[in-house]
Design an enzyme around this catalytic site. Sequence first.
Site: not given
Length: 304
Positions: A185, A280
């Site tokens: 990520e 998220e």
Amino acid sequence: MERRGFIKRMGLGTALFSAAGAVSISALAEEKRKAAPFKMDFAPHFGMFKNHAPGGMVDELKFMADQGFRSLEDNGLLKRTVADQELIGKTLNDLGMRMGVFVIDGGDNWKVSLTTGKQEFLDTFLKTCRDSVEAAKRVNAKWMTVVPGYFERNLPMGVQTGNVIEALKRGAEIFEPHGLTMVLEPLSDNPDLFLRHADQTYMICKAVGSPSCKILYDIYHMQRNEGNLIATMEKTWSEIAYIQIGDNPGRKEPGTGEINYSHVFQWVNNKGFDGILGMEHGNAQPGKEGELALIEAYRKVDIS
């Protein structure tokens, strides 16, 4: 006597019919309360619906399922007890839901900088990979988030990149036999982090050369770091295995910022993506009203 018996029997039958009717009406009401599944596989996290499900993880998962969500993501899964992991896994299975990502060290892996090439950091990373395999089995997970750590100012960029690639190759060796995938990520939280751009992450995944090392494309972070979302996803699409969501600015649900999520999700769907899109982000509004507004926001941007 016979007439009174008949009346009694009629009364009993009426009562039973009324009770049965009440049960049926209640069941129908409960069924009506459950929303249709979202077409895109959006994955909330624990705490997102705490006001509607104050009873804990199981209640919140049931609420998510009732609202049409088909998956969960839980960054802190690895820090949970084995009993809680098993409970989450069982509940997901009972509800027919999937497990999204968890962070392979419970959320503080920025401190383990694979950029440095230090053996102690590599050993910690590989141990965490092995622990993650066991946790993944308990919840039937397939993806684990990896953040390589901080940019090392005393080392050339090429050397840092080489150190990261070698560490990820070792991690991939652990995950491949189990069909599990690390998703790297790139982030925007801190300018000192090593991994910040999609093309950089693409290059690393290509160099590792494993189905167990792919990209987690977090739309919020990538909008902040580079923008041009769809064009960038198109260029790096072959390595993207997981997507996360958050509008910018604010990192809240779609519709609270500048990103045209309806268009992005339609493009992602047209690419044939059948994976999970992790929610998220935070809730833009507090309380039950905020939770309902969040659900409605996702209804508006879900594909038609």
